[in-house]
Design a protein around this motif. Structure first.
Motif, PDB file in Angstrom:
ATOM      1  N   TYR A  24       6.342  15.146 -40.614  1.00  0.00           N
ATOM      2  CA  TYR A  24       6.356  16.444 -39.948  1.00  0.00           C
ATOM      3  C   TYR A  24       4.912  16.916 -39.906  1.00  0.00           C
ATOM      4  CZ  TYR A  24      11.162  15.916 -41.462  1.00  0.00           C
ATOM      5  OH  TYR A  24      12.417  15.420 -41.703  1.00  0.00           O
ATOM      6  N   ARG A  25       4.448  17.240 -38.720  1.00  0.00           N
ATOM      7  CA  ARG A  25       3.049  17.663 -38.571  1.00  0.00           C
ATOM      8  C   ARG A  25       2.976  18.995 -37.844  1.00  0.00           C
ATOM      9  NH1 ARG A  25       0.292  12.082 -36.398  1.00  0.00           N
ATOM     10  NH2 ARG A  25       0.760  10.796 -38.200  1.00  0.00           N
ATOM     11  N   ALA A  26       1.876  19.683 -38.074  1.00  0.00           N
ATOM     12  CA  ALA A  26       1.665  20.963 -37.401  1.00  0.00           C
ATOM     13  C   ALA A  26       0.184  21.189 -37.155  1.00  0.00           C
ATOM     14  CB  ALA A  26       2.217  22.103 -38.244  1.00  0.00           C
ATOM     15  N   THR A  27      -0.081  21.819 -36.044  1.00  0.00           N
ATOM     16  CA  THR A  27      -1.444  22.274 -35.760  1.00  0.00           C
ATOM     17  C   THR A  27      -1.361  23.771 -35.559  1.00  0.00           C
ATOM     18  OG1 THR A  27      -1.161  21.953 -33.377  1.00  0.00           O
ATOM     19  CG2 THR A  27      -2.096  20.126 -34.611  1.00  0.00           C
ATOM     20  N   SER A  28      -2.394  24.453 -35.902  1.00  0.00           N
ATOM     21  CA  SER A  28      -2.392  25.901 -35.689  1.00  0.00           C
ATOM     22  C   SER A  28      -3.708  26.313 -35.067  1.00  0.00           C
ATOM     23  CB  SER A  28      -2.171  26.636 -37.009  1.00  0.00           C
ATOM     24  OG  SER A  28      -3.219  26.343 -37.895  1.00  0.00           O
ATOM     25  N   TYR A  29      -3.646  27.445 -34.423  1.00  0.00           N
ATOM     26  CA  TYR A  29      -4.820  27.989 -33.777  1.00  0.00           C
ATOM     27  C   TYR A  29      -5.257  29.200 -34.588  1.00  0.00           C
ATOM     28  CZ  TYR A  29      -3.262  24.868 -30.176  1.00  0.00           C
ATOM     29  OH  TYR A  29      -2.867  23.754 -29.504  1.00  0.00           O
ATOM     30  N   ARG A  30      -6.237  28.996 -35.389  1.00  0.00           N
ATOM     31  CA  ARG A  30      -6.648  29.989 -36.360  1.00  0.00           C
ATOM     32  C   ARG A  30      -7.130  31.295 -35.727  1.00  0.00           C
ATOM     33  NH1 ARG A  30     -10.768  28.295 -41.075  1.00  0.00           N
ATOM     34  NH2 ARG A  30     -10.978  30.299 -42.066  1.00  0.00           N
ATOM     35  N   LEU A  32      -6.492  32.326 -32.524  1.00  0.00           N
ATOM     36  CA  LEU A  32      -5.659  32.815 -31.429  1.00  0.00           C
ATOM     37  C   LEU A  32      -4.355  33.349 -32.007  1.00  0.00           C
ATOM     38  CD1 LEU A  32      -6.199  29.940 -28.863  1.00  0.00           C
ATOM     39  CD2 LEU A  32      -7.280  32.185 -28.889  1.00  0.00           C
ATOM     40  N   ILE A  33      -4.259  34.644 -32.065  1.00  0.00           N
ATOM     41  CA  ILE A  33      -3.112  35.274 -32.713  1.00  0.00           C
ATOM     42  C   ILE A  33      -1.824  35.027 -31.941  1.00  0.00           C
ATOM     43  CG2 ILE A  33      -2.131  37.523 -33.358  1.00  0.00           C
ATOM     44  CD1 ILE A  33      -5.088  38.375 -33.853  1.00  0.00           C
ATOM     45  N   ASP A  34      -1.894  35.024 -30.614  1.00  0.00           N
ATOM     46  CA  ASP A  34      -0.675  34.870 -29.824  1.00  0.00           C
ATOM     47  C   ASP A  34      -0.203  33.418 -29.709  1.00  0.00           C
ATOM     48  OD1 ASP A  34      -2.894  34.243 -28.296  1.00  0.00           O
ATOM     49  OD2 ASP A  34      -1.927  34.806 -26.411  1.00  0.00           O
ATOM     50  N   LYS A  35      -0.962  32.462 -30.219  1.00  0.00           N
ATOM     51  CA  LYS A  35      -0.552  31.052 -30.192  1.00  0.00           C
ATOM     52  C   LYS A  35      -0.068  30.642 -31.579  1.00  0.00           C
ATOM     53  CE  LYS A  35      -2.297  28.627 -26.454  1.00  0.00           C
ATOM     54  NZ  LYS A  35      -2.054  27.341 -25.986  1.00  0.00           N
ATOM     55  N   PRO A  36       1.220  30.308 -31.702  1.00  0.00           N
ATOM     56  CA  PRO A  36       1.737  29.968 -33.025  1.00  0.00           C
ATOM     57  C   PRO A  36       1.370  28.564 -33.489  1.00  0.00           C
ATOM     58  CG  PRO A  36       3.451  29.765 -31.386  1.00  0.00           C
ATOM     59  CD  PRO A  36       2.241  30.297 -30.685  1.00  0.00           C
ATOM     60  N   GLY A  37       0.893  27.718 -32.609  1.00  0.00           N
ATOM     61  CA  GLY A  37       0.592  26.344 -32.983  1.00  0.00           C
ATOM     62  C   GLY A  37       1.678  25.412 -32.504  1.00  0.00           C
ATOM     63  N   ILE A  38       1.482  24.158 -32.744  1.00  0.00           N
ATOM     64  CA  ILE A  38       2.422  23.151 -32.272  1.00  0.00           C
ATOM     65  C   ILE A  38       2.915  22.349 -33.470  1.00  0.00           C
ATOM     66  CG2 ILE A  38       2.689  21.127 -30.803  1.00  0.00           C
ATOM     67  CD1 ILE A  38       0.310  22.217 -29.162  1.00  0.00           C
ATOM     68  N   CYS A  39       4.217  22.171 -33.534  1.00  0.00           N
ATOM     69  CA  CYS A  39       4.802  21.335 -34.566  1.00  0.00           C
ATOM     70  C   CYS A  39       5.440  20.133 -33.896  1.00  0.00           C
ATOM     71  CB  CYS A  39       5.861  22.101 -35.344  1.00  0.00           C
ATOM     72  SG  CYS A  39       5.200  23.470 -36.277  1.00  0.00           S
ATOM     73  N   TYR A  40       5.362  18.995 -34.540  1.00  0.00           N
ATOM     74  CA  TYR A  40       5.960  17.803 -33.968  1.00  0.00           C
ATOM     75  C   TYR A  40       6.363  16.838 -35.056  1.00  0.00           C
ATOM     76  CZ  TYR A  40       0.988  16.567 -34.254  1.00  0.00           C
ATOM     77  OH  TYR A  40      -0.293  16.374 -34.666  1.00  0.00           O
ATOM     78  N   ILE A  41       7.179  15.875 -34.666  1.00  0.00           N
ATOM     79  CA  ILE A  41       7.655  14.855 -35.594  1.00  0.00           C
ATOM     80  C   ILE A  41       7.067  13.526 -35.155  1.00  0.00           C
ATOM     81  CG2 ILE A  41       9.678  13.674 -36.526  1.00  0.00           C
ATOM     82  CD1 ILE A  41      11.274  16.222 -35.979  1.00  0.00           C
ATOM     83  N   ALA A  42       6.486  12.806 -36.111  1.00  0.00           N
ATOM     84  CA  ALA A  42       5.882  11.502 -35.829  1.00  0.00           C
ATOM     85  C   ALA A  42       6.688  10.419 -36.540  1.00  0.00           C
ATOM     86  CB  ALA A  42       4.438  11.478 -36.317  1.00  0.00           C
ATOM     87  N   VAL A  43       6.841   9.292 -35.863  1.00  0.00           N
ATOM     88  CA  VAL A  43       7.492   8.122 -36.446  1.00  0.00           C
ATOM     89  C   VAL A  43       6.495   6.986 -36.375  1.00  0.00           C
ATOM     90  CG1 VAL A  43       9.388   6.473 -36.250  1.00  0.00           C
ATOM     91  CG2 VAL A  43       9.784   8.889 -35.750  1.00  0.00           C
ATOM     92  N   ASP A  44       6.211   6.391 -37.516  1.00  0.00           N
ATOM     93  CA  ASP A  44       5.227   5.306 -37.609  1.00  0.00           C
ATOM     94  C   ASP A  44       3.884   5.710 -36.991  1.00  0.00           C
ATOM     95  OD1 ASP A  44       7.101   3.690 -38.885  1.00  0.00           O
ATOM     96  OD2 ASP A  44       7.866   2.934 -36.971  1.00  0.00           O
ATOM     97  N   LYS A  45       3.431   6.920 -37.342  1.00  0.00           N
ATOM     98  CA  LYS A  45       2.143   7.496 -36.925  1.00  0.00           C
ATOM     99  C   LYS A  45       2.062   7.787 -35.426  1.00  0.00           C
ATOM    100  CE  LYS A  45       0.271   6.783 -41.033  1.00  0.00           C
ATOM    101  NZ  LYS A  45       0.634   7.733 -42.027  1.00  0.00           N
ATOM    102  N   LYS A  46       3.187   7.750 -34.710  1.00  0.00           N
ATOM    103  CA  LYS A  46       3.215   8.015 -33.275  1.00  0.00           C
ATOM    104  C   LYS A  46       4.045   9.271 -33.025  1.00  0.00           C
ATOM    105  CE  LYS A  46       4.350   5.796 -28.933  1.00  0.00           C
ATOM    106  NZ  LYS A  46       4.951   4.624 -28.296  1.00  0.00           N
TER     107      LYS A  46
END
Length: 189
Positions: A24-30, A32-46
């Motif tokens: 489970y991975r997530a990126t956030s935009y420190r 940018l208050i109105d951008k919550p960031g992106i979360c995604y699921i990776a399988v075998d690093k993809k």
């Protein structure tokens, strides 16, 4: 709950055979208050499931016709479906045509379910759904129409081998991404 604690809890429920494979991975935009960031699921690093990414390897449907014309979709029809059509048409339709009508109706319902699930997934917040998963039962998560809840439940260690093997027919009616995670989990048995 912070992302790191949520991730830690999700990973504690992950099936041991999928440790190191499903992340489970997530990126956030420190700044940018109105951008919550992106979360995604990776399988075998993809990256396999990124809710806002249309270029993923999993098929995302744009219309009901795409689903109806997809040869990979197998929709089972039972006698109750045929009897419902026979009752609606008052027995005036030939027997072989009843099966065609029943299949068409069932595919239309299935297509609408898939499109509404995709729409809710693209609008959903991964963190909200993950918190919901942690507070609901596995049965409810597996039976849910929410794609993300299905995926989180399929990679959960509390879903045993027998239950996985008994879900084959139900998984045929789920979104392709849910089917992908189901096959991934079955491959670990």
């Amino acid at each position: 709950m912070s992302w790191s604690k949520l991730k830690q809890q999700l990973e504690s429920f992950r099936c041991p055979a999928l440790d190191g494979r499903v992340e489970y991975r997530a990126t956030s935009y420190r700044y940018l208050i109105d951008k919550p960031g992106i979360c995604y699921i990776a399988v075998d690093k993809k990256n396999v499931l990124n809710m806002s990414d249309t270029t993923s390897t999993i098929r995302w449907y744009q219309s009901e016709q795409e689903i109806k014309n997809d040869p990979n979709i197998q929709v089972p029809i039972n006698n109750e479906d045929i009897e419902a059509i026979r009752k609606d048409t008052k027995g005036t339709v030939p027997e072989d045509r009843l099966k065609v009508i029943a299949r068409s109706r069932k595919i239309s319902e299935y297509a609408k379910d898939i499109l509404s699930a995709q729409a809710s997934l693209s609008k959903s917040n991964f963190i909200v759904i993950a918190n919901k998963f942690l507070t609901t039962s596995i049965e409810d998560s597996l039976e849910s129409n929410d794609i993300l809840l299905n995926i989180l439940a399929l990679v959960d260690r509390r879903v045993g081998k027998k239950r996985i093997l008994n879900m084959t027919e139900k998984m045929k009616l789920k979104h392709p991404i849910v089917q992908y995670f189901y096959e991934l989990r079955r491959s670990t048995l």
